[in-house]
Write an enzyme that holds these catalytic residues in place. Structure first.
Site, mmCIF file in Angstrom:
data_model
loop_
_atom_site.group_PDB
_atom_site.id
_atom_site.type_symbol
_atom_site.label_atom_id
_atom_site.label_comp_id
_atom_site.label_asym_id
_atom_site.label_seq_id
_atom_site.Cartn_x
_atom_site.Cartn_y
_atom_site.Cartn_z
ATOM 1 N N PHE A 11 25.854 47.537 35.211
ATOM 2 C CA PHE A 11 26.250 48.057 33.897
ATOM 3 C C PHE A 11 27.433 47.245 33.330
ATOM 4 C CE2 PHE A 11 29.416 51.434 32.442
ATOM 5 C CZ PHE A 11 29.116 51.296 31.096
ATOM 6 N N ASN A 32 22.700 41.234 43.977
ATOM 7 C CA ASN A 32 21.565 41.441 44.895
ATOM 8 C C ASN A 32 20.687 42.621 44.449
ATOM 9 O OD1 ASN A 32 23.139 43.613 45.494
ATOM 10 N ND2 ASN A 32 23.091 43.353 47.722
ATOM 11 N N ASN A 99 35.011 37.148 50.742
ATOM 12 C CA ASN A 99 34.227 35.962 50.376
ATOM 13 C C ASN A 99 34.543 35.502 48.950
ATOM 14 O OD1 ASN A 99 32.884 35.824 52.840
ATOM 15 N ND2 ASN A 99 31.251 37.199 52.168
ATOM 16 N N ALA A 114 37.668 44.152 40.275
ATOM 17 C CA ALA A 114 37.366 45.444 39.646
ATOM 18 C C ALA A 114 37.726 46.538 40.642
ATOM 19 C CB ALA A 114 35.883 45.531 39.282
ATOM 20 N N TYR A 145 34.014 54.529 49.455
ATOM 21 C CA TYR A 145 34.271 53.793 48.209
ATOM 22 C C TYR A 145 35.775 53.609 48.018
ATOM 23 C CZ TYR A 145 34.062 52.879 43.115
ATOM 24 O OH TYR A 145 34.177 52.345 41.856
ATOM 25 N N LYS A 149 37.844 50.011 48.139
ATOM 26 C CA LYS A 149 38.585 49.478 46.990
ATOM 27 C C LYS A 149 40.067 49.318 47.317
ATOM 28 C CE LYS A 149 35.319 49.113 43.802
ATOM 29 N NZ LYS A 149 34.973 47.838 43.151
HETATM 30 P P1 NAD Z 1 26.661 49.142 38.770
HETATM 31 O O1 NAD Z 1 26.110 49.780 40.001
HETATM 32 O O2 NAD Z 1 25.903 49.256 37.499
HETATM 33 O O3 NAD Z 1 26.959 47.600 39.021
HETATM 34 C C1 NAD Z 1 27.335 47.090 40.269
HETATM 35 C C2 NAD Z 1 26.521 45.832 40.524
HETATM 36 O O4 NAD Z 1 26.937 45.247 41.770
HETATM 37 C C3 NAD Z 1 25.014 46.123 40.657
HETATM 38 O O5 NAD Z 1 24.288 45.269 39.818
HETATM 39 C C4 NAD Z 1 24.724 45.865 42.126
HETATM 40 O O6 NAD Z 1 23.402 45.461 42.358
HETATM 41 C C5 NAD Z 1 25.767 44.815 42.464
HETATM 42 N N1 NAD Z 1 26.082 44.739 43.894
HETATM 43 C C6 NAD Z 1 26.448 45.747 44.710
HETATM 44 N N2 NAD Z 1 26.620 45.286 45.967
HETATM 45 C C7 NAD Z 1 26.356 43.940 45.925
HETATM 46 C C8 NAD Z 1 26.389 42.918 46.894
HETATM 47 N N3 NAD Z 1 26.690 43.162 48.177
HETATM 48 N N4 NAD Z 1 26.093 41.656 46.505
HETATM 49 C C9 NAD Z 1 25.782 41.369 45.217
HETATM 50 N N5 NAD Z 1 25.749 42.319 44.248
HETATM 51 C C10 NAD Z 1 26.028 43.592 44.600
HETATM 52 O O7 NAD Z 1 28.145 49.762 38.581
HETATM 53 P P2 NAD Z 1 29.198 49.532 37.399
HETATM 54 O O8 NAD Z 1 29.525 50.836 36.831
HETATM 55 O O9 NAD Z 1 28.776 48.436 36.512
HETATM 56 O O10 NAD Z 1 30.468 49.062 38.246
HETATM 57 C C11 NAD Z 1 30.857 47.693 38.313
HETATM 58 C C12 NAD Z 1 32.204 47.575 39.007
HETATM 59 O O11 NAD Z 1 33.196 48.318 38.310
HETATM 60 C C13 NAD Z 1 32.197 48.112 40.448
HETATM 61 O O12 NAD Z 1 32.991 47.273 41.249
HETATM 62 C C14 NAD Z 1 32.839 49.466 40.299
HETATM 63 O O13 NAD Z 1 33.471 49.875 41.497
HETATM 64 C C15 NAD Z 1 33.831 49.237 39.179
HETATM 65 N N6 NAD Z 1 34.171 50.484 38.480
HETATM 66 C C16 NAD Z 1 33.297 51.061 37.593
HETATM 67 C C17 NAD Z 1 33.652 52.251 36.965
HETATM 68 C C18 NAD Z 1 32.756 52.927 35.933
HETATM 69 O O14 NAD Z 1 33.134 53.949 35.391
HETATM 70 N N7 NAD Z 1 31.590 52.391 35.613
HETATM 71 C C19 NAD Z 1 34.880 52.860 37.246
HETATM 72 C C20 NAD Z 1 35.712 52.263 38.174
HETATM 73 C C21 NAD Z 1 35.363 51.066 38.772
#
Ligand code: NAD
Ligand code: UDP
Length: 311
Positions: A11, A32, A99, A114, A145, A149
């Protein structure tokens, strides 16, 4: 710049990719697909400034050529996702961050992590300032989680202090918008999906717990500005639009015209679900000159329009 965005098919990662491309930069997206979706970046395929590498970042990351910045966004982010993927979540926050930092070192690139408001756990300080150390239950269900983080933040600061890497940490508060997965279990897609299907909205627990919601483009603006600074301590990015889940459900029903009401699902509330959450964003205002501009109602209307399309 040429930037690497991990989690690019997610997202937030997909919106971040859009922004960097719109600013004239080249983007290498890496994912992935564990919780993301190729549809989120389908519109970028064929763009000469966008390359995609399918890769699990918990394994050694190889990218050919120069990279000026690494933005590490890969991680399951929805509580339902990370409860299903506890080990992967811990690994992407620890090994994946290690990494990504190693790649940034090798490429002499900036690094941006993030992070999340979840590092504050179920906070005893309200609103949450960056110097609040938090109240996290390491062995509770959300610990996979939260601690991943927190480790990610610790290793990021260690690379900054030990190696002089130019690092940044954004603590993201609840963010919503188009391209969220309808079934990711988070409150925004859950409520909007239910409202569009004329079903009652499922409020977990007693509905008094609060969250502060921000539209994705406001978050991206904060991230974009932070990357350009030499500021290394964490920065909260989020809004003051704090609502109880009951009031949030009422708002979604009102905007969508859903008359099916609300049902309380006491048992669905996950242990350790924070009771309150709202950022103190003084630091973002001072360091970045940032504040959110999207009104909550307008952001929700745009998101509802998106979900109507995909449903
Ligand atoms: P999301 O699940 O839509 O996106 C995360 C992406 O990371 C996915 O496309 C997933 O396939 C990929 N991913 C996960 N593990 C992986 C790996 N080992 N190798 C390669 N790709 C991998 O979630 P999001 O809401 O877009 O969140 C993105 C980032 O923002 C995350 O790090 C999340 O912790 C952080 N975040 C989001 C929010 C929120 O409200 N959306 C709040 C706080 C933090
Ligand atoms: N929640 C809810 N109904 C739902 C989904 C979530 O009441 O259908 C609540 C959940 O218990 C939490 C809040 O909404 O208090 C936000 O949950 P979400 O999963 O979006 O993310 P969190 O902020 O907890 O990471």
């Amino acid at each position: 710049m040429r930037v690497l965005i991990t989690g690019a098919a997610g997202f937030i990662g997909s919106h971040l990719s859009d922004r960097f491309l719109a600013e004239g930069h080249a983007v290498v997206g890496m994912d992935n697909f564990v919780t993301g979706n190729a549809r989120n970046i389908a519109h970028l395929i064929g763009n000469p400034n966008f390359n995609f590498i399918r890769h699990d970042v918990t394994n050694y990351i190889y990218v050919a050529g120069e990279i000026d910045a690494v933005l590490h966004f890969a991680s399951p982010a929805s509580p339902i996702d990370y409860l299903k993927l506890p080990i992967q979540t811990l690994k992407v926050g620890s090994l994946g961050t290690h990494n990504a930092l190693g790649l940034a070192m090798a490429k002499k690139a900036r690094f941006l992590l993030a992070s999340t408001s979840e590092v504050y756990g179920d906070p005893l300080q309200h609103p949450q300032r960056e110097d609040y150390a938090g109240n996290v239950d390491s062995i509770g269900p959300r610990g996979v989680y939260d601690e991943a983080k927190r480790f990610a933040e610790a290793i990021t600061m260690a690379y900054h202090r030990a190696h002089g890497l130019n690092t940044h940490i954004v603590r993201i508060f609840n963010t919503y918008g188009p391209r969220m997965r309808l079934d990711d279990g988070r409150v925004v897609p859950n409520f909007i999906g239910q409202a569009i299907r004329d079903e009652p909205l499922t409020v977990y627990g007693n509905g008094q717990q609060t969250r502060s919601f921000q539209y994705v483009t406001d978050l991206i603006e904060g991230v974009y500005r932070l990357l350009a600074t030499d500021f290394h301590d964490p920065v909260n990015i989020g809004t003051q639009d704090e609502l109880s889940m009951t009031d949030f459900a009422k708002l979604i029903n009102e905007i969508t015209g859903n008359s099916a009401g609300i049902v309380f699902k006491q048992a669905n509330r996950i242990q350790g679900d924070p009771q309150t959450r709202r950022p103190d964003t003084t630091r973002a205002q001072t360091i970045l000159g940032w504040q959110p501009v999207m009104p909550l109602r307008e952001g929700l209307e745009r998101t509802i329009a998106y979900f109507r399309e995909v449903l």
